[in-house]
Design an enzyme around this catalytic site. Structure first.
Site, PDB file in Angstrom:
ATOM      1  N   HIS A  60       1.749   5.446  -3.883  1.00 55.44           N
ATOM      2  CA  HIS A  60       1.558   6.595  -4.785  1.00 55.44           C
ATOM      3  C   HIS A  60       0.087   6.849  -5.119  1.00 55.44           C
ATOM      4  CE1 HIS A  60       1.889   9.326  -8.151  1.00 55.44           C
ATOM      5  NE2 HIS A  60       1.471   8.405  -8.991  1.00 55.44           N
ATOM      6  N   HIS A  85      -5.427   5.342 -11.221  1.00 56.57           N
ATOM      7  CA  HIS A  85      -4.945   6.150 -12.346  1.00 56.57           C
ATOM      8  C   HIS A  85      -3.766   5.544 -13.103  1.00 56.57           C
ATOM      9  CE1 HIS A  85      -1.856   7.885  -9.615  1.00 56.57           C
ATOM     10  NE2 HIS A  85      -1.201   8.135 -10.725  1.00 56.57           N
ATOM     11  N   GLU A  89      -2.236   2.068 -17.405  1.00 54.09           N
ATOM     12  CA  GLU A  89      -0.944   2.459 -17.959  1.00 54.09           C
ATOM     13  C   GLU A  89       0.157   1.445 -17.642  1.00 54.09           C
ATOM     14  OE1 GLU A  89      -0.077   5.359 -19.486  1.00 54.09           O
ATOM     15  OE2 GLU A  89       2.091   5.245 -19.342  1.00 54.09           O
ATOM     16  N   ASP A  90       0.202   0.995 -16.400  1.00 55.09           N
ATOM     17  CA  ASP A  90       1.372   0.246 -15.939  1.00 55.09           C
ATOM     18  C   ASP A  90       1.153  -1.235 -15.667  1.00 55.09           C
ATOM     19  OD1 ASP A  90       2.750   2.606 -16.019  1.00 55.09           O
ATOM     20  OD2 ASP A  90       2.455   3.066 -13.902  1.00 55.09           O
ATOM     21  N   ASP A 151      -1.575  13.974  -9.168  1.00 54.35           N
ATOM     22  CA  ASP A 151      -0.538  13.001  -9.513  1.00 54.35           C
ATOM     23  C   ASP A 151       0.806  13.717  -9.612  1.00 54.35           C
ATOM     24  OD1 ASP A 151       0.706  10.688 -10.467  1.00 54.35           O
ATOM     25  OD2 ASP A 151       0.162  11.112 -12.558  1.00 54.35           O
ATOM     26  N   ASP A 271       8.992  43.547  -1.100  1.00 57.10           N
ATOM     27  CA  ASP A 271       7.785  42.866  -0.617  1.00 57.10           C
ATOM     28  C   ASP A 271       8.010  41.362  -0.503  1.00 57.10           C
ATOM     29  OD1 ASP A 271       8.046  42.831  -3.299  1.00 57.10           O
ATOM     30  OD2 ASP A 271       5.927  43.106  -3.758  1.00 57.10           O
TER      31      ASP A 271
END
Ligand code: MN
Length: 730
Positions: A60, A85, A89-90, A151, A271
């Site tokens: 990812h 990134h 956070e993780d 992301d 269109d």
């Protein structure tokens, strides 16, 4: 399932190499080392994590970095941040740690990314607040938002493996926040992909059916496109132009939008595609070549003069340049033709940054410039979050108009912008002091809507100050927030005067100025806040004399023995309508009822009124002296209900005065001067007609109640030359 770690290791390496090939801006050895270092840290940090699909998690961040490099065109810093990134956070790795290894700048961007990662909860007001936070964080460094978009794009591309309810949440948040952002930033390709994917998961059936129908009609469409292109192609070749011409189907999302907006089935969306002619011209010729192409196209197909859009001479705020025209094609169908140079096409599809790497220019300056520009686009005013998002979304979807200053300077505004918006666009102070404008030399009010091509001169007066009604006149976020800020300031200033009045008043009665007493009074006068309380005192909306009836012991008051100002027995029986506003009470029922003011007599607070139960529009409020009222009361007495104002809230109502008089120099001016000097009154419109020395006039105003209106009419009558002045409808 057995996992082949060695195969995965090779796959990671393969994806990393592909990233490096895409990262055209990563040139120096030290840049390459930095990216390598980031990859190693990310691989290690995420080593025990897997995505919902079962793949190693590290795929990812590598994919996000790939998008950042190739599809947005950003450089080393952004690629490093994209790789890292999700680390803070993780995983266990701290921001401090990142700062130590990669420096302040990268740590700051990652901090921004971490902060905005878990945002947005549909159906709660939190989403807007968070959205705003996100934007403000981002305005530190626009890269945060660009990486976040990458992301999101990758998450949308791999949404298949998520559980259903998460798909829905992520997809709707994408449509709500991210695709408009991508649009705003000029990242057309990403915007379109986000929209189509968003639709795929929010409306799968619709998405499928449009996809299928596009497939089914493709051959027929191609035949038509080829037929359309053929003569144009030959003529362009004869001119010796280098070009590429193709028919591009519109995105599924935009087709769906058209179906919704016009309420037509797929078959009637005409269109479904646009013809795009991209010419390869040297930059000094691209503009004239584009017009040459336009001229050739219009030799074969008649252009619709209303549908010519020249975004070459005046590019859109997000940098978009192109020439659009709609022409009458074979079989009587309108066809949109987009004409642009290769350079314009790249910018339109990918935004500025990607364009620069394509050119092989590693122009770091150009990138910085672009980022700064994006920041300007997004940096908005500090404002209430909900308003902010509404204003923001409004501006996102609005088309632009082009208007000019008296000296011929071009200003871009959203469609439906008014003279007042324009004033704020020029300068905040001009906005605050704006009393009107001249549009193409004609005098117009503040609320006048501008159209493209208008030349606007703003008239100001030092005596002018922003009014509450102004909020109805403006549509730009900028003007709105400035006006709100000023109104707040003004209210506070007036409240300060009220506070003094209050102090002076209570001193001789022996009441102490303390919070216990003030709370007692807030409850008694039913005012929500202290500022509101003092403000109402200042504008004489609170009858302080009542306080004299209170029991006062040792400077403290007790109001419980005194009835509150508007609690009559009648009103105790009835309920307040419209929730908090307490504006009007309607008799004989204890349910909440919605009412509207009848248009025939436009009641305002203070008027004697009654309610009339209509067949299907709820209760209409009429003035008791309304001509229609007599008829209604005599024929339908059983449908009449009592109603009464409570004067709890200060809201401005529209009312009108009719005037007649002898035409004299400056009389209109004298009348308007009197009106604008009144505290509570604002003019909405004025019209005067003069005939053989006699004038008739009509002034529409916003007033708070009958008292101020009656007071005003008295004063107007005293103006030299005025013969009659009456409220309209009395
Ligand atoms: Mn992520």
């Amino acid at each position: 399932m057995e996992i082949d770690l060695e195969a995965e290791r090779l796959e990671i390496l393969k994806r990393y190499r592909s990233l490096l090939r895409a990262a055209k801006r990563v040139e120096t050895r030290s840049d390459k080392l930095l990216v390598r270092k980031a990859l190693e840290l990310a691989v290690d940090a995420h080593k025990d994590m897997r995505r919902k699909s079962g793949e190693p998690y590290i795929y990812h961040p590598i994919a996000v970095a790939h998008i950042v490099a190739e599809e947005i065109g950003l450089g080393t810093t952004s690629i490093v941040c994209a790789l890292l990134h999700d680390v803070v956070e993780d995983t266990d790795i701290s921001l401090e740690n990142i700062k130590g290894r990669f420096g302040e700048k990268i740590a700051k961007i990652i901090d921004g990314l971490t902060k905005i990662s878990n945002i947005y909860d549909p159906a709660s007001s939190l989403q807007a607040e968070n959205f705003r936070k996100m934007l403000l964080t981002m305005s530190d460094d626009v890269r945060v938002i660009l990486i976040k978009l990458a992301d999101r794009l990758h998450n949308m591309r791999t949404l298949e493996s998520m559980p259903k309810h998460k798909q829905l949440k992520i997809a709707s948040e994408t449509l709500f926040i991210y695709s408009p952002l991508a649009h705003r930033l000029g990242l057309h390709a990403i915007k379109t992909e986000l929209e189509d994917l968003g639709l795929k998961y929010t409306e799968p059936d619709i998405y499928e059916s449009i996809t299928q129908k596009l497939r089914d009609t493709q051959r027929e469409r191609n035949r038509y496109i080829n037929k359309f292109i053929e003569p144009v192609k030959q003529a362009l070749e004869k001119e010796g132009l280098k070009f590429n011409i193709l028919g591009r189907p519109k995105s599924i999302y935009s087709i769906w939008n058209k179906m919704k907006k016009k309420g037509v089935p797929f078959e009637e969306v005409f269109d479904l595609f646009a013809i795009r002619i991209v010419i390869d011209s040297a930059s000094e010729y691209e503009k004239s070549d584009c017009w040459k192409v336009y001229s050739i196209v219009s030799d074969y197909y008649l252009p619709n003069p209303d549908r010519l859009r020249d975004w070459i001479s005046t590019p859109k705020a997000n940098g978009y340049e192109s020439l659009h025209t709609t022409v009458m094609g074979p079989k009587g169908l309108w066809v949109e033709v987009q004409i642009r140079s290769l350079r314009m096409d790249e910018i339109a599809e990918k935004g500025y940054a990607a364009h620069w790497i394509y050119k092989g220019v590693s122009a770091e300056n150009a990138l910085e410039e672009w980022l700064n520009k994006l920041r300007d686009v997004l940096q908005n005013m500090d404002d209430n979050a909900i308003d902010f998002i509404d204003d923001f979304k409004l501006n996102l979807f609005a088309e632009e108009i082009f208007v000019f200053t008296p000296s011929g300077e071009l200003k871009k505004l959203p469609i439906n912008a008014t003279a007042l918006d324009f004033a704020f666009e020029i300068h905040t102070q001009i906005g605050y002091k704006c009393i009107g404008a001249k549009v193409n030399n004609k005098l117009v009010p503040l609320s006048h809507q501008l159209v493209s091509g208008d030349q606007v001169e703003i008239l100001t007066s030092n005596k002018q100050d922003p009014k509450e009604e102004w909020l109805n006149y403006v549509i730009t976020a900028k003007a709105k927030s400035f006006i709100k800020a000023k109104l707040k300031e003004e209210k506070k200033r007036i409240a300060a005067e009220g506070k003094e009045t209050f102090r002076e008043f209570i001193k001789p009665i022996g009441i102490k100025f303390n919070s216990a007493n003030i709370n007692e009074l807030l409850a008694f006068y039913k005012t929500p806040t202290l500022v509101e309380f003092f403000y109402r005192i200042a504008i004489n909306k609170i009858d302080l004399e009542l306080i004299k009836k209170f029991v006062i012991t040792k400077g403290n008051i007790d109001h419980s023995s005194v009835p509150t100002p508007d609690k009559t027995s009648f009103e105790q029986l009835v309920t307040n309508v419209r929730g908090k506003s307490d504006l009007l009470v309607i008799g004989d029922t204890l349910e909440k009822i919605d009412y509207s003011l009848a248009l025939c007599c436009s009641a305002i607070p203070g008027d004697d009124v009654f309610g009339f139960i209509t067949q299907n529009e709820g209760i209409h409020i009429h003035r008791t002296n309304c001509k229609k009222a007599i008829e209604l009361m005599s024929n339908y007495a059983y449908r009449v209900v009592r109603a009464k104002w409570t004067s709890q809230e200060l809201i401005a109502f529209l009312a009108g005065i009719e005037l007649t008089g002898i035409d004299a120099v400056g009389i209109v001016n004298n009348i308007t001067k009197i009106i604008s000097n009144e505290h509570n009154i604002n003019i909405r419109s004025i019209s005067f007609e003069s005939n053989d020395g006699i004038f008739e006039g009509k002034v529409m105003l916003y007033v708070h109640d009958t008292n101020s209106l009656t007071e005003l009419i008295k004063k107007v009558k005293r103006v030299n030359g005025v013969l009659t002045a009456n409220r309209i409808g009395s």
